[in-house]
Design a protein around this motif. Structure first.
Motif, PDB file in Angstrom:
ATOM      1  N   GLN A 110      -7.990 -11.962  -4.628  1.00 52.61           N
ATOM      2  CA  GLN A 110      -7.661 -11.023  -3.555  1.00 52.61           C
ATOM      3  C   GLN A 110      -6.473 -11.489  -2.713  1.00 52.61           C
ATOM      4  OE1 GLN A 110      -8.908  -7.927  -3.365  1.00 52.61           O
ATOM      5  NE2 GLN A 110     -10.050  -8.448  -5.205  1.00 52.61           N
ATOM      6  N   ASP A 111      -6.250 -12.801  -2.639  1.00 54.01           N
ATOM      7  CA  ASP A 111      -5.102 -13.321  -1.885  1.00 54.01           C
ATOM      8  C   ASP A 111      -3.775 -12.962  -2.546  1.00 54.01           C
ATOM      9  OD1 ASP A 111      -6.740 -14.440   0.050  1.00 54.01           O
ATOM     10  OD2 ASP A 111      -6.788 -16.401  -0.929  1.00 54.01           O
ATOM     11  N   SER A 112      -3.798 -12.598  -3.829  1.00 59.39           N
ATOM     12  CA  SER A 112      -2.566 -12.243  -4.540  1.00 59.39           C
ATOM     13  C   SER A 112      -2.219 -10.764  -4.409  1.00 59.39           C
ATOM     14  CB  SER A 112      -2.694 -12.598  -6.027  1.00 59.39           C
ATOM     15  OG  SER A 112      -3.570 -11.677  -6.685  1.00 59.39           O
ATOM     16  N   ALA A 113      -3.115  -9.977  -3.855  1.00 57.25           N
ATOM     17  CA  ALA A 113      -2.923  -8.531  -3.782  1.00 57.25           C
ATOM     18  C   ALA A 113      -1.690  -8.172  -2.954  1.00 57.25           C
ATOM     19  CB  ALA A 113      -4.160  -7.863  -3.191  1.00 57.25           C
ATOM     20  N   GLN A 114      -0.894  -7.259  -3.487  1.00 53.47           N
ATOM     21  CA  GLN A 114       0.274  -6.717  -2.784  1.00 53.47           C
ATOM     22  C   GLN A 114       0.121  -5.205  -2.749  1.00 53.47           C
ATOM     23  OE1 GLN A 114       3.910  -8.113  -4.591  1.00 53.47           O
ATOM     24  NE2 GLN A 114       3.189 -10.212  -4.664  1.00 53.47           N
ATOM     25  N   TYR A 115       0.529  -4.619  -1.630  1.00 49.85           N
ATOM     26  CA  TYR A 115       0.310  -3.199  -1.411  1.00 49.85           C
ATOM     27  C   TYR A 115       1.629  -2.470  -1.170  1.00 49.85           C
ATOM     28  CZ  TYR A 115      -4.504  -4.702  -0.908  1.00 49.85           C
ATOM     29  OH  TYR A 115      -5.732  -5.244  -1.144  1.00 49.85           O
ATOM     30  N   ASP A 116       1.660  -1.198  -1.560  1.00 46.55           N
ATOM     31  CA  ASP A 116       2.791  -0.335  -1.257  1.00 46.55           C
ATOM     32  C   ASP A 116       2.697   0.100   0.204  1.00 46.55           C
ATOM     33  OD1 ASP A 116       4.137  -0.297  -3.732  1.00 46.55           O
ATOM     34  OD2 ASP A 116       2.766   1.216  -4.526  1.00 46.55           O
ATOM     35  N   GLU A 117       3.750   0.712   0.690  1.00 48.87           N
ATOM     36  CA  GLU A 117       3.782   1.167   2.088  1.00 48.87           C
ATOM     37  C   GLU A 117       2.645   2.121   2.410  1.00 48.87           C
ATOM     38  OE1 GLU A 117       7.608   2.652   3.227  1.00 48.87           O
ATOM     39  OE2 GLU A 117       8.619   0.796   2.646  1.00 48.87           O
ATOM     40  N   ASP A 118       2.195   2.901   1.420  1.00 51.05           N
ATOM     41  CA  ASP A 118       1.109   3.853   1.659  1.00 51.05           C
ATOM     42  C   ASP A 118      -0.276   3.202   1.609  1.00 51.05           C
ATOM     43  OD1 ASP A 118       0.647   3.416  -1.041  1.00 51.05           O
ATOM     44  OD2 ASP A 118       0.991   5.491  -1.647  1.00 51.05           O
ATOM     45  N   GLY A 119      -0.311   1.880   1.405  1.00 51.39           N
ATOM     46  CA  GLY A 119      -1.572   1.151   1.385  1.00 51.39           C
ATOM     47  C   GLY A 119      -2.225   1.037   0.018  1.00 51.39           C
ATOM     48  N   SER A 120      -1.620   1.630  -1.001  1.00 45.21           N
ATOM     49  CA  SER A 120      -2.213   1.544  -2.343  1.00 45.21           C
ATOM     50  C   SER A 120      -1.873   0.196  -2.980  1.00 45.21           C
ATOM     51  CB  SER A 120      -1.730   2.698  -3.232  1.00 45.21           C
ATOM     52  OG  SER A 120      -0.327   2.673  -3.366  1.00 45.21           O
ATOM     53  N   LEU A 121      -2.805  -0.305  -3.758  1.00 43.41           N
ATOM     54  CA  LEU A 121      -2.649  -1.595  -4.416  1.00 43.41           C
ATOM     55  C   LEU A 121      -1.541  -1.507  -5.454  1.00 43.41           C
ATOM     56  CD1 LEU A 121      -3.718  -4.503  -4.757  1.00 43.41           C
ATOM     57  CD2 LEU A 121      -5.381  -3.588  -6.394  1.00 43.41           C
ATOM     58  N   ARG A 122      -0.546  -2.395  -5.363  1.00 44.65           N
ATOM     59  CA  ARG A 122       0.590  -2.402  -6.270  1.00 44.65           C
ATOM     60  C   ARG A 122       0.482  -3.508  -7.302  1.00 44.65           C
ATOM     61  NH1 ARG A 122       5.295  -5.125  -6.603  1.00 44.65           N
ATOM     62  NH2 ARG A 122       5.072  -6.122  -4.595  1.00 44.65           N
ATOM     63  N   LEU A 123      -0.074  -4.671  -6.922  1.00 45.25           N
ATOM     64  CA  LEU A 123      -0.118  -5.839  -7.810  1.00 45.25           C
ATOM     65  C   LEU A 123      -1.309  -6.706  -7.437  1.00 45.25           C
ATOM     66  CD1 LEU A 123       2.804  -8.118  -8.816  1.00 45.25           C
ATOM     67  CD2 LEU A 123       0.783  -9.140  -7.810  1.00 45.25           C
ATOM     68  N   ILE A 124      -1.963  -7.256  -8.455  1.00 43.84           N
ATOM     69  CA  ILE A 124      -3.040  -8.215  -8.224  1.00 43.84           C
ATOM     70  C   ILE A 124      -3.194  -9.087  -9.470  1.00 43.84           C
ATOM     71  CG2 ILE A 124      -4.914  -6.702  -9.017  1.00 43.84           C
ATOM     72  CD1 ILE A 124      -6.541  -7.956  -6.591  1.00 43.84           C
ATOM     73  N   TYR A 125      -3.485 -10.379  -9.250  1.00 42.46           N
ATOM     74  CA  TYR A 125      -3.689 -11.346 -10.336  1.00 42.46           C
ATOM     75  C   TYR A 125      -5.167 -11.520 -10.629  1.00 42.46           C
ATOM     76  CZ  TYR A 125       1.057 -13.273 -10.533  1.00 42.46           C
ATOM     77  OH  TYR A 125       2.396 -13.449 -10.721  1.00 42.46           O
TER      78      TYR A 125
END
Length: 120
Positions: free
Chosen positions: A88-103
């Motif tokens: 969860q610490d790797s999660a990156q989000y788009d401006e709209d809050g949607s998940l963009r990337l996760i390991y």
């Protein structure tokens, strides 16, 4: 079991030294004739953005594999059902809050694996 909709977007290569990475970038560019793409603060992209050359050792012992999925929530559910977990610490989000990337938490054969919600 139904296959998860994933497609390989890029391979990230971790260097042992800056010289090693320069040699790999030179080989891709000069010998194979593949253009270098964008530079980010942590990497360079080449070969049509299919190879990410990390400036320093990144995630994964050997590097990482980035996979695109058209449905991030479904891919995560299906991978969790198969016993995988996510960092969860790797999660990156788009401006709209949607998940963009996760390991994934686990490495597979020395490679970290991440999911992307868009082909970038």
């Amino acid at each position: 079991m139904k296959a998860i909709a994933l497609s390989l977007v890029h391979v990230g290569i971790n260097p042992e030294t800056a010289e090693e990475m320069d040699a790999m970038r030179g080989f891709i560019r000069d010998v194979l004739g593949m253009e270098e793409g964008q530079e980010t603060p942590i990497s360079w992209f080449g070969a049509g953005n299919r190879i990410e050359f990390m400036k320093e050792k990144g995630r994964g012992t050997k590097g990482h594999l980035g996979f695109y999925t058209p449905d991030m929530d479904q891919a995560i559910r299906e991978l969790k059902a198969q016993g995988y977990s996510f960092d969860q610490d790797s999660a990156q989000y788009d401006e709209d809050g949607s998940l963009r990337l996760i390991y994934l938490t686990e490495e597979i054969n020395g490679f970290a694996i991440h999911l992307l919600s868009r082909e970038s």
